[in-house]
Motif scaffolding. Structure first.
Motif, PDB file in Angstrom:
ATOM      1  N   PRO A  82     -13.433   1.494 -18.396  1.00 27.45           N
ATOM      2  CA  PRO A  82     -12.265   2.177 -18.955  1.00 27.45           C
ATOM      3  C   PRO A  82     -11.375   2.713 -17.837  1.00 27.45           C
ATOM      4  CG  PRO A  82     -14.164   3.617 -19.058  1.00 27.45           C
ATOM      5  CD  PRO A  82     -14.672   2.288 -18.596  1.00 27.45           C
ATOM      6  N   PRO A  83     -10.095   2.884 -18.112  1.00 36.03           N
ATOM      7  CA  PRO A  83      -9.156   3.307 -17.062  1.00 36.03           C
ATOM      8  C   PRO A  83      -9.409   4.738 -16.612  1.00 36.03           C
ATOM      9  CG  PRO A  83      -8.086   3.306 -19.209  1.00 36.03           C
ATOM     10  CD  PRO A  83      -9.426   2.676 -19.414  1.00 36.03           C
ATOM     11  N   ASP A  84      -9.198   4.958 -15.317  1.00 42.90           N
ATOM     12  CA  ASP A  84      -9.364   6.291 -14.753  1.00 42.90           C
ATOM     13  C   ASP A  84      -8.462   6.409 -13.527  1.00 42.90           C
ATOM     14  OD1 ASP A  84     -10.132   8.698 -13.616  1.00 42.90           O
ATOM     15  OD2 ASP A  84     -12.257   8.399 -14.049  1.00 42.90           O
ATOM     16  N   ILE A  85      -7.579   7.386 -13.508  1.00 39.72           N
ATOM     17  CA  ILE A  85      -6.643   7.567 -12.403  1.00 39.72           C
ATOM     18  C   ILE A  85      -7.375   7.830 -11.098  1.00 39.72           C
ATOM     19  CG2 ILE A  85      -6.351  10.074 -12.609  1.00 39.72           C
ATOM     20  CD1 ILE A  85      -3.531   7.519 -12.024  1.00 39.72           C
ATOM     21  N   GLY A  86      -8.597   8.339 -11.183  1.00 37.87           N
ATOM     22  CA  GLY A  86      -9.385   8.586  -9.985  1.00 37.87           C
ATOM     23  C   GLY A  86      -9.782   7.325  -9.255  1.00 37.87           C
ATOM     24  N   ASN A  87      -9.629   6.163  -9.912  1.00 39.04           N
ATOM     25  CA  ASN A  87      -9.961   4.888  -9.282  1.00 39.04           C
ATOM     26  C   ASN A  87      -8.869   4.380  -8.348  1.00 39.04           C
ATOM     27  OD1 ASN A  87     -12.393   4.733 -10.690  1.00 39.04           O
ATOM     28  ND2 ASN A  87     -11.465   3.634 -12.426  1.00 39.04           N
ATOM     29  N   VAL A  88      -7.709   5.039  -8.360  1.00 39.56           N
ATOM     30  CA  VAL A  88      -6.577   4.608  -7.527  1.00 39.56           C
ATOM     31  C   VAL A  88      -6.580   5.422  -6.238  1.00 39.56           C
ATOM     32  CG1 VAL A  88      -4.089   4.270  -7.404  1.00 39.56           C
ATOM     33  CG2 VAL A  88      -5.271   4.066  -9.607  1.00 39.56           C
ATOM     34  N   PRO A  89      -6.960   4.822  -5.108  1.00 36.48           N
ATOM     35  CA  PRO A  89      -7.069   5.581  -3.847  1.00 36.48           C
ATOM     36  C   PRO A  89      -5.707   5.803  -3.192  1.00 36.48           C
ATOM     37  CG  PRO A  89      -7.604   3.295  -3.448  1.00 36.48           C
ATOM     38  CD  PRO A  89      -7.363   3.411  -4.939  1.00 36.48           C
ATOM     39  N   ASN A  90      -5.635   6.781  -2.331  1.00 38.78           N
ATOM     40  CA  ASN A  90      -4.404   7.031  -1.570  1.00 38.78           C
ATOM     41  C   ASN A  90      -4.035   5.837  -0.694  1.00 38.78           C
ATOM     42  OD1 ASN A  90      -3.876   9.599  -2.587  1.00 38.78           O
ATOM     43  ND2 ASN A  90      -5.095  10.617  -1.004  1.00 38.78           N
ATOM     44  N   SER A  91      -5.050   5.088  -0.252  1.00 37.34           N
ATOM     45  CA  SER A  91      -4.785   3.921   0.589  1.00 37.34           C
ATOM     46  C   SER A  91      -3.957   2.872  -0.142  1.00 37.34           C
ATOM     47  CB  SER A  91      -6.100   3.302   1.064  1.00 37.34           C
ATOM     48  OG  SER A  91      -6.902   2.903  -0.041  1.00 37.34           O
ATOM     49  N   PHE A  92      -4.060   2.843  -1.467  1.00 37.34           N
ATOM     50  CA  PHE A  92      -3.243   1.910  -2.250  1.00 37.34           C
ATOM     51  C   PHE A  92      -1.764   2.222  -2.071  1.00 37.34           C
ATOM     52  CE2 PHE A  92      -0.818   1.710  -6.291  1.00 37.34           C
ATOM     53  CZ  PHE A  92      -0.654   0.330  -6.379  1.00 37.34           C
ATOM     54  N   TRP A  93      -1.409   3.498  -2.181  1.00 38.57           N
ATOM     55  CA  TRP A  93      -0.006   3.898  -2.058  1.00 38.57           C
ATOM     56  C   TRP A  93       0.496   3.663  -0.640  1.00 38.57           C
ATOM     57  CZ3 TRP A  93       1.890   4.189  -6.630  1.00 38.57           C
ATOM     58  CH2 TRP A  93       1.141   4.712  -7.689  1.00 38.57           C
ATOM     59  N   ALA A  94      -0.341   3.941   0.342  1.00 38.99           N
ATOM     60  CA  ALA A  94       0.069   3.740   1.732  1.00 38.99           C
ATOM     61  C   ALA A  94       0.357   2.260   1.996  1.00 38.99           C
ATOM     62  CB  ALA A  94      -1.023   4.242   2.675  1.00 38.99           C
ATOM     63  N   LYS A  95      -0.500   1.375   1.507  1.00 31.75           N
ATOM     64  CA  LYS A  95      -0.302  -0.064   1.696  1.00 31.75           C
ATOM     65  C   LYS A  95       0.962  -0.532   0.997  1.00 31.75           C
ATOM     66  CE  LYS A  95      -2.403  -4.568   0.721  1.00 31.75           C
ATOM     67  NZ  LYS A  95      -3.573  -5.265   0.121  1.00 31.75           N
ATOM     68  N   GLU A  96       1.172  -0.067  -0.232  1.00 34.93           N
ATOM     69  CA  GLU A  96       2.353  -0.472  -0.987  1.00 34.93           C
ATOM     70  C   GLU A  96       3.631  -0.015  -0.301  1.00 34.93           C
ATOM     71  OE1 GLU A  96       2.652  -2.489  -3.655  1.00 34.93           O
ATOM     72  OE2 GLU A  96       0.521  -2.854  -3.279  1.00 34.93           O
ATOM     73  N   ASN A  97       3.589   1.145   0.327  1.00 32.01           N
ATOM     74  CA  ASN A  97       4.773   1.648   1.015  1.00 32.01           C
ATOM     75  C   ASN A  97       5.160   0.761   2.192  1.00 32.01           C
ATOM     76  OD1 ASN A  97       4.988   3.741  -0.741  1.00 32.01           O
ATOM     77  ND2 ASN A  97       4.212   5.300   0.635  1.00 32.01           N
ATOM     78  N   VAL A  98       4.171   0.257   2.922  1.00 29.84           N
ATOM     79  CA  VAL A  98       4.456  -0.648   4.039  1.00 29.84           C
ATOM     80  C   VAL A  98       5.105  -1.924   3.524  1.00 29.84           C
ATOM     81  CG1 VAL A  98       3.427  -2.064   5.841  1.00 29.84           C
ATOM     82  CG2 VAL A  98       2.627   0.275   5.493  1.00 29.84           C
ATOM     83  N   LEU A  99       4.565  -2.469   2.446  1.00 29.58           N
ATOM     84  CA  LEU A  99       5.124  -3.699   1.871  1.00 29.58           C
ATOM     85  C   LEU A  99       6.549  -3.470   1.367  1.00 29.58           C
ATOM     86  CD1 LEU A  99       2.000  -4.962  -0.137  1.00 29.58           C
ATOM     87  CD2 LEU A  99       2.874  -5.861   2.037  1.00 29.58           C
ATOM     88  N   MET A 100       6.772  -2.323   0.751  1.00 29.15           N
ATOM     89  CA  MET A 100       8.107  -1.998   0.239  1.00 29.15           C
ATOM     90  C   MET A 100       9.094  -1.842   1.387  1.00 29.15           C
ATOM     91  SD  MET A 100       9.965  -1.387  -2.515  1.00 29.15           S
ATOM     92  CE  MET A 100       8.991  -0.760  -3.896  1.00 29.15           C
ATOM     93  N   ALA A 101       8.692  -1.145   2.444  1.00 32.44           N
ATOM     94  CA  ALA A 101       9.579  -0.934   3.591  1.00 32.44           C
ATOM     95  C   ALA A 101       9.981  -2.251   4.221  1.00 32.44           C
ATOM     96  CB  ALA A 101       8.898  -0.031   4.620  1.00 32.44           C
ATOM     97  N   ASN A 102       9.026  -3.151   4.378  1.00 32.66           N
ATOM     98  CA  ASN A 102       9.318  -4.458   4.970  1.00 32.66           C
ATOM     99  C   ASN A 102      10.283  -5.270   4.114  1.00 32.66           C
ATOM    100  OD1 ASN A 102       7.609  -3.920   7.107  1.00 32.66           O
ATOM    101  ND2 ASN A 102       5.855  -4.974   6.203  1.00 32.66           N
ATOM    102  N   ALA A 103      10.271  -5.027   2.820  1.00 30.35           N
ATOM    103  CA  ALA A 103      11.130  -5.788   1.910  1.00 30.35           C
ATOM    104  C   ALA A 103      12.559  -5.256   1.874  1.00 30.35           C
ATOM    105  CB  ALA A 103      10.538  -5.773   0.493  1.00 30.35           C
TER     106      ALA A 103
END
Length: 285
Positions: free
Chosen positions: A77-98
């Motif tokens: 079942p879904p749980d917000i605790g499963n989303v680590p801070n490292s996910f956001w950090a990685k996504e930010n790098v990809l977004m910046a490059n784009a």
């Protein structure tokens, strides 16, 4: 002789005297007054609709991928605790490059367009350095805002959803099942953070900002090399049917007349702002 021609001649006089100061004493009083008179240059952003659609597409693609990865990490079942801070950090790098190449391209184009209206020589290497720094700062600031808004917004949205379940001692899985929720329901819950509307709002706002930063890079370089040249920013709205109560009173007014560039800053004045700056150019007396 029309106003455009007069402005053009005044600009030529200004530029020549800056390069050859000894000419000043030989100019007529009329020519001296023409040189001291401010002239206004405006550099509207060309193909704005096309640029907005392009950046919206880039942002939309990034948000779409990010949203799918986010839902996957929530688990079953879904749980917000499963989303680590490292996910956001990685996504930010990809977004910046784009997005940085898009913002830098707009800044360079606007600097060039403004320069084309003047005959003052500039070092384009220095202009490019300033534009790159401005685009990097803009991107870094924007990406940090993305992370803060998305991470905190999704967490608060989740907590608001699950609060009722917690109040009766239900687990995440039990509450999710009791509500009969589907993946589609989850997508709708978090759509404000990963959807097209957010991409469109950001695209409009940041194109305005990149345009202002590009022109400011040129102005800063010219004034650093020519301290007697004065640029006074003048607010320009789109003059359409949706001019807001913030920008409408500033339209056509120079900094110091109801608004201040040092206090209010250049456009955008708010999210979804499409305003721009013209510049009154004169010689410091």
């Amino acid at each position: 002789m029309n106003l455009v021609t007069n402005n053009h001649l005044a600009g030529i006089i200004q530029d020549v005297v800056k390069q050859y100061p000894e000419i000043w004493a030989h100019l007529s009083k009329t020519a001296q007054l023409a040189m001291k008179k401010k002239r206004r240059i405006s550099n509207p952003l060309e193909d704005r609709d096309k640029l907005e659609k392009r950046l919206k597409k880039v942002l939309g693609s990034q948000f779409d991928r990010e949203g799918k990865q986010f839902l996957s990490l929530l688990g079953t079942p879904p749980d917000i605790g499963n989303v680590p801070n490292s996910f956001w950090a990685k996504e930010n790098v990809l977004m910046a490059n784009a997005i940085m190449p898009e913002l830098l391209g707009i800044s360079r184009t606007q600097a060039q367009g403004l320069a084309d209206q003047m005959s003052i020589g500039v070092d384009w290497g220095m202009i490019n350095e300033r534009a790159v720094r401005a685009a990097r700062t803009q991107t870094d600031t924007l990406i940090q805002q993305f992370m803060d808004t998305s991470r905190e917004g999704t967490r608060k949205t989740w907590e608001a959803f699950f609060q009722q379940g917690q109040s009766v001692g239900m687990s995440v899985g039990e509450y999710f099942e009791s509500q009969g929720m589907t993946i589609g329901d989850l997508e709708a819950m978090f759509e404000p953070y990963f959807g097209e509307r957010r991409a469109e709002m950001i695209a409009v706002t940041e194109i305005t900002r990149a345009s202002s930063l590009g022109e400011q890079a040129l102005v800063d370089e010219i004034t650093s090399q020519n301290p007697d040249i004065v640029f006074t920013p003048v607010w320009e709205t789109e003059n359409d049917d949706v001019v807001c109560e913030i920008c409408e009173p500033r339209n056509g007014k120079a900094s110091g007349d109801g608004w201040d560039i040092e206090v209010d800053g250049p456009p955008p004045a708010h999210v979804h702002c499409r305003c721009a700056l013209a510049h009154d150019i004169g010689i410091r007396e």
